[in-house]
Design an enzyme around this catalytic site. Structure first.
Site, PDB file in Angstrom:
ATOM      1  CB  CYS A 100      -0.968  -0.031   1.306  1.00 22.80           C
ATOM      2  SG  CYS A 100      -2.009  -1.388   1.433  1.00 22.80           S
ATOM      3  N   GLY A 126      -0.266   0.492  -5.148  1.00 27.55           N
ATOM      4  CA  GLY A 126      -1.795   0.013  -4.991  1.00 27.55           C
ATOM      5  C   GLY A 126      -2.610   0.388  -6.025  1.00 27.55           C
ATOM      6  CG  ASN A 200       3.067   0.858   3.318  1.00 33.49           C
ATOM      7  OD1 ASN A 200       2.851  -0.560   3.139  1.00 33.49           O
ATOM      8  ND2 ASN A 200       4.096   1.251   3.123  1.00 33.49           N
ATOM      9  N   GLY A 201       1.371  -1.982   5.459  1.00 33.62           N
ATOM     10  CA  GLY A 201       2.136  -3.157   5.915  1.00 33.62           C
ATOM     11  C   GLY A 201       1.341  -4.336   6.125  1.00 33.62           C
ATOM     12  CB  CYS A 336      11.120  -4.123   2.500  1.00 34.35           C
ATOM     13  SG  CYS A 336      10.584  -5.162   1.320  1.00 34.35           S
ATOM     14  CE1 TYR A 342       7.933  -5.024 -10.222  1.00 35.64           C
ATOM     15  CE2 TYR A 342       6.974  -5.396  -8.228  1.00 35.64           C
ATOM     16  CZ  TYR A 342       6.828  -5.355  -9.700  1.00 35.64           C
ATOM     17  OH  TYR A 342       5.743  -5.277 -10.212  1.00 35.64           O
ATOM     18  CB  CYS A 482       7.042 -11.271   1.968  1.00 35.58           C
ATOM     19  SG  CYS A 482       7.003  -9.633   2.983  1.00 35.58           S
ATOM     20  CB  CYS A 533      13.792  -7.343   5.959  1.00 34.49           C
ATOM     21  SG  CYS A 533      12.907  -9.031   6.163  1.00 34.49           S
ATOM     22  CB  CYS A 536      11.754 -12.802   0.004  1.00 34.00           C
ATOM     23  SG  CYS A 536      12.659 -11.239  -0.372  1.00 34.00           S
TER      24      CYS A 536
END
Length: 594
Positions: A100, A126, A200-201, A336, A342, A482, A533, A536
């Protein structure tokens, strides 16, 4: 049909309420203004120190006047992205989907219109829904809808949202289905007034919190994890309001960058690990702006000042300006890494680093560590372009546009009865035969998730006459799902979790395949490397999902009005199993107690 998604007044059950945690609070020194630079590498971190509840404030320079947004929506039934891509845009379906985007503005007479523009800049984060809540004469007014920002808002809707304070949200659902009632911001009334929130999250302990709240009488109107936050605020006994937010956040686990609005305050909060980005800026008239990315600040001519730090609460009001409180200090952020690979736009600065420079460096590393004889370098647009430029420059080979992306493909389209192979990809990407024919082609993409789209792109390029196709991927192999606000498939669906690099190469049909080496990625990040992090890529989760079902995959069958909570079960997948908890969880992490 235009619609708003205001929540009913929350239950004021206090069975879950408890005094605010006894753990010590830490406060931030007043940050120095930073001159914005698209190429800044790091941001100065504030020193945290134990002290009494004293705030460092920045006096506002506010003026007043008004206007604001939202309108028509249409629902889109999304089919499986592997079913010929008939109801969505083919290329993007084999990518992790961004969670988001959030915006908050305080002290501008056209807050909602600026919010609307900032949401346009964050549309890539989003596309399923958008909304704005504005405050006028101490009343929170909400307009939300399903669809793109331009489809949801129009002039008349913006006129319904006057005031000098507003928050906004663009949504790609990661928890809760794509129904109107789940479109944020949420607004709720409770015994001390009204509050709006945009999140957002993703909360990894959402279901446990929801079950406990429902056991104590709370009534939920949505299937979104964000609604839990409102209930926790409502039952908190802490005073004043921002301490209710602190009290609620102490019970949350996972990723959250949130903006709240009340009758007289704007509050921004970021989780202690800083998984998701959130930045602060200021307009020339003194208005304070919060946004998920700096690109939103650029569009509304706000000057970037700094990040909202992990674990920080920022409170903005007319009386005291900007007040800063460190919520739950954590020595090692876990930001992240996919924001740089991306999600974020290349012109944004995220976590203090230029996204453009990061992606360019990824391409250079690929050219150095996975060279191949080639005649031309092309990118899978748009997210692979900057990495491809870096690859081409380092390899000394020309970069050309071998694939042209159509930006005018609708959300749904009609396929002829005579089936066309790879219809969705062909609709979105067109090969340039003059660039590809008879050439040895390096194709740079940002990631491979399921591998289905990559195989179609390779086939498309070979059908255009390419002699050889060499895939270079500007991220390490994705082996883990994720749980922190990014919609990725379950681990079983991730091709790199099931196949070796050679098996993937055979599956997608290219002549060679190479991923960005994980160790080289961390080396490139230098001293910032521990602050990211990589779950992934490694399967090691900073905050371990502790629930049987932890994240959403796909859309749920719910008309947005009558669907029961049980209907979301089909959209959740099991959390990672058979993990050695001691090895997989960050040893510094201390889970909050509910």
């Amino acid at each position: 049909m235009a619609a708003s998604a205001n929540l009913s007044p929350l239950s004021s059950s206090s069975a879950l309420s408890k005094p605010i945690s006894k753990r010590p609070y830490f406060f931030l020194t007043t940050p120095q203004k930073n001159t914005f630079s698209h190429f800044s590498k790091t941001l100065p971190k504030p020193s945290c120190f134990p002290c009494k509840r004293v705030f460092h404030t920045q006096k506002p320079q506010f003026s007043i006047s008004s206007k604001n947004p939202i309108s028509e929506f249409f629902s889109t039934s999304q089919s499986d992205p592997e079913d010929d891509f008939v109801s969505s845009s083919g290329v993007g379906d084999d990518k992790p989907r961004e969670e988001c985007g959030v915006v908050g503005i305080f002290g501008d007479p056209e807050a909602s219109r600026l919010c609307y523009l900032a949401l346009h800049a964050l549309q890539h984060r989003g596309q399923e829904g958008a909304g704005i809540v504005a405050v006028n004469n101490n009343v929170l007014q909400s307009v939300t809808g399903v669809g793109l920002v331009s489809e949801v808002f129009n002039e008349s809707k913006l006129d319904e949202l006057p005031g000098e304070m507003a928050i906004g949200h663009v949504r790609y659902s990661t928890a809760g289905s794509s129904m109107l009632k789940n479109v944020q911001p949420f607004v709720a009334g409770y015994r001390f007034g009204s509050v709006g929130v945009a999140h957002n999250g993703n909360l990894v302990n959402y279901r446990a919190l929801r079950a406990m709240l429902e056991d104590n009488g709370s009534i939920f109107n949505t299937t979104s994890d964000t609604e839990v936050v409102l209930h926790l605020i409502a039952i908190s006994k802490a005073r004043p309001f921002f301490l209710r937010i602190v009290d609620a956040c102490e019970k949350l686990e996972g990723a959250y960058s949130m903006v709240f609005v009340t009758e007289d305050k704007l509050v921004a909060v970021r989780d202690p690990f800083g998984f998701r980005p959130l930045v602060m800026g200021r307009r020339r008239n003194g208005a304070v702006v919060f946004a998920s990315e700096t690109c939103a600040l650029d569009l509304i001519e706000a000057t970037y000042e700094r990040e909202v730090y992990p674990g920080e609460v920022l409170v903005v009001d007319k009386k005291d300006g900007v007040q800063s409180l460190c919520l739950i200090p954590h020595p090692v952020p876990k930001q992240c890494i996919f924001e740089h690979i991306y999600f974020a736009l290349p012109n944004s600065v995220v976590f203090g680093r230029s996204v453009y420079e990061s992606r360019y460096a990824f391409g250079e590393i690929l050219a150095t560590e996975a060279p191949v004889d080639c005649d031309v370098v092309i990118a899978v647009p748009d997210s692979g372009v900057v990495a491809a430029l870096g690859y081409a420059a380092k390899a000394g080979v020309a970069f050309q546009q071998g694939l042209i992306r159509s930006h005018y493909v609708g959300r749904t389209f009609i396929e002829p009865s005579q089936k066309i192979r790879d219809f969705g990809v062909k609709l979105k990407l067109s090969p340039v035969r003059g660039v590809l024919e008879g050439k040895r082609v390096v194709v740079v993409d940002d990631s491979i998730v399921r591998g289905t789209t990559s195989s179609k792109i390779v086939r498309l390029i070979k059908e255009a006459g390419a002699k050889e196709v060499h895939m270079r991927i500007a991220s390490p192999p994705i082996i883990g799902s994720c749980y922190y606000g990014v919609d990725t498939p379950s681990s079983e669906e991730l091709i790199s979790n099931r196949m070796s690099v050679e098996e993937i190469r055979e599956f997608i049909g290219c002549d060679s395949l190479a991923f960005l080496p994980f160790d080289s990625l961390k080396e490139m990040l230098g001293s910032d490397s521990p602050n990211f992090c990589y779950a992934c890529f490694s399967g090691k989760y900073p905050v371990m999902p502790r629930e049987v079902k932890v994240k959403r995959v796909g859309d749920f069958l719910d008309d947005g009005l009558n669907g029961p909570f049980d209907s979301i079960d089909g959209g959740w997948v099991k959390g990672p199993q058979n993990f050695n908890i001691e090895k997989q969880i960050d040893p510094l992490y201390q889970p909050s107690k509910i």
